[in-house]
Design an enzyme around this catalytic site. Structure first.
Site, PDB file in Angstrom:
ATOM      1  N   ARG A   1       0.866  -1.187   0.000  1.00  0.00           N
ATOM      2  CA  ARG A   1       0.000   0.000   0.000  1.00  0.00           C
ATOM      3  C   ARG A   1       0.900   1.233   0.000  1.00  0.00           C
ATOM      4  O   ARG A   1       1.968   1.229   0.634  1.00  0.00           O
ATOM      5  CB  ARG A   1      -0.878   0.042   1.254  1.00  0.00           C
TER       6      ARG A   1
ATOM      7  N   GLU B   1      -4.367   7.541  -4.239  1.00  0.00           N
ATOM      8  CA  GLU B   1      -4.438   6.980  -5.593  1.00  0.00           C
ATOM      9  C   GLU B   1      -5.611   7.591  -6.330  1.00  0.00           C
ATOM     10  O   GLU B   1      -6.721   7.602  -5.790  1.00  0.00           O
ATOM     11  CB  GLU B   1      -4.591   5.458  -5.531  1.00  0.00           C
TER      12      GLU B   1
ATOM     13  N   HIS C   1      -1.617   0.582  -9.698  1.00  0.00           N
ATOM     14  CA  HIS C   1      -2.272  -0.406  -8.820  1.00  0.00           C
ATOM     15  C   HIS C   1      -2.899  -1.550  -9.642  1.00  0.00           C
ATOM     16  O   HIS C   1      -4.122  -1.706  -9.669  1.00  0.00           O
ATOM     17  CB  HIS C   1      -3.342   0.272  -7.945  1.00  0.00           C
TER      18      HIS C   1
END
Ligand code: NAP
Ligand code: GLV
Length: 319
Positions: A236, A265, A284
């Site tokens: 993360r 993000e 991601h």
């Protein structure tokens, strides 16, 4: 009457098909995410919610969900959910482990290899067509015989270790209990993270984002790493002090980084990290394979149905 279920954004049909048969289903947008205010307005109406990592299930959201019995996360990480608060309110939280382990480990290894062998730079130079083969041209880092330090040695950390063994890397791991599978892989448990950082040529993060791991990689720890080391994060973004990482890259404390995750993000294009040297960013996509995403959909739907039908879900998140 069938229970009412909200899937906050469309997911693969394999999961939706399971739900359609057995619940009164509402599915959110097929692109983008359900806006927060829409989500908050809908939450009081549902017995079950299948949510995505982008859906922040904090106290405000959980308080709005007055009849909710189950919150099924489409993802293995659940830092988007206030699990203790949900549990205290009697809401069962579930996640999707295992089905995405191999895909995410592939992504971590892809970043590691790509940064080690300077593939972004190599692609640009090859496309420009102005290069000549030379003994010192675009030299990268060897994997064979180098040391990989894994921060976290759970499902994904171990799957990365299996790949690393095939590439002839020495494996070390920290922030995890000593594990018998480690012995099989020749992986050595290093109790003190600073020791692992100091001896590793590659460092890859595989711990969840919780209060204790937030900014695990801070300035002090980046300075502990070898100047030639490569840093990879598919965990993360919040595990890393991103300003410190930008300085680490620009000032040569480390040699390069491959990142699949950011905080927030998407990370705004003007963030200093994007101006850092030797950075390979990805949006991601750790679990972005059809197999993994279908598996996640089936897993999330199965968990949700189990709770609504009075059974123990296969993947409860326990506090
Ligand atoms: P996992 O099997 O639960 O492994 C977590 C590891 O972290 C374990 O070794 C655990 O140690 C360790 N750990 C250290 N501190 C911890 C703490 N405070 N709380 C819990 N565990 C702690 O998880 P996983 O399936 O490998 O997934 C790891 C993370 O990868 C997820 O949480 C998620 O954030 C991230 N992820 C990202 C993507 C992506 O698309 N980029 C995809 C999937 C997952 P012990 O074994 O000693 O408990
Ligand atoms: C993806 O990031 C996940 O946690 O499943």
């Amino acid at each position: 009457m069938k229970p009412k279920v909200l899937v906050t954004r469309s997911i693969p049909e394999a999961g939706l098909a399971l739900l359609r048969e057995r619940v009164d289903l509402e599915i959110g947008p097929s692109e983008g995410f359900m806006p927060r205010e829409v989500l908050l307005a809908k939450l009081p109406l549902f017995d079950g919610v299948l949510c995505l990592l982008k859906d922040r299930m904090d106290r405000e959201a959980l308080d709005a969900a007055t009849r909710l019995k189950v919150l099924s996360n489409y993802g293995v990480g659940y830092d988007n959910i206030d699990v203790p608060y949900a549990t205290a309110k009697g809401i069962v939280v579930t996640n999707t482990p295992d089905v995405l382990t191999e895909a995410t480990a592939d992504m971590a290894f892809a970043l590691l290899l790509a940064v080690a062998r300077r593939l972004s730079e190599a692609e640009r130079i090859a496309r420009e067509g102005k290069w000549a083969w030379a003994p010192d041209f675009l030299l990268g880092a060897d994997l064979h015989g180098a040391t990989l330090g894994l921060v976290g040695f759970g499902r994904i950390g171990k799957a990365v270790a299996r790949r690393a063994k095939g590439f002839g890397l020495r494996i070390r791991y920290t922030l995890a209990r000593p594990s018998a599978e480690g012995d099989e892989l020749g992986a050595v448990h290093v109790p003190i993270p600073e020791d692992l950082l100091a001896e590793s040529d590659f460092v890859s993060l595989h711990v969840p984002l919780v209060a204790e791991t937030r900014h695990f990689m801070n300035e002090e720890r980046f300075r502990r790493m070898k100047p030639g080391a490569i840093f990879v994060n598919t965990g993360r973004g919040g595990l890393v002090d991103q300003e410190a990482l930008a300085r680490a890259l620009n000032e040569g404390w480390i040699a390069g980084a491959g990142l699949d995750v950011f905080d927030p993000e998407p990370l705004p294009a003007e963030h200093p990290l994007f101006r850092a040297k030797n950075l390979l960013p990805a949006p991601h996509i750790g679990s972005a394979t059809p197999n993994a995403r279908n598996g996640m959909a089936v897993c999330a739907a199965t968990n949700l149905l189990a709770v609504l039908e009075g059974r123990t879900p296969p993947n409860p998140v326990l506090v």
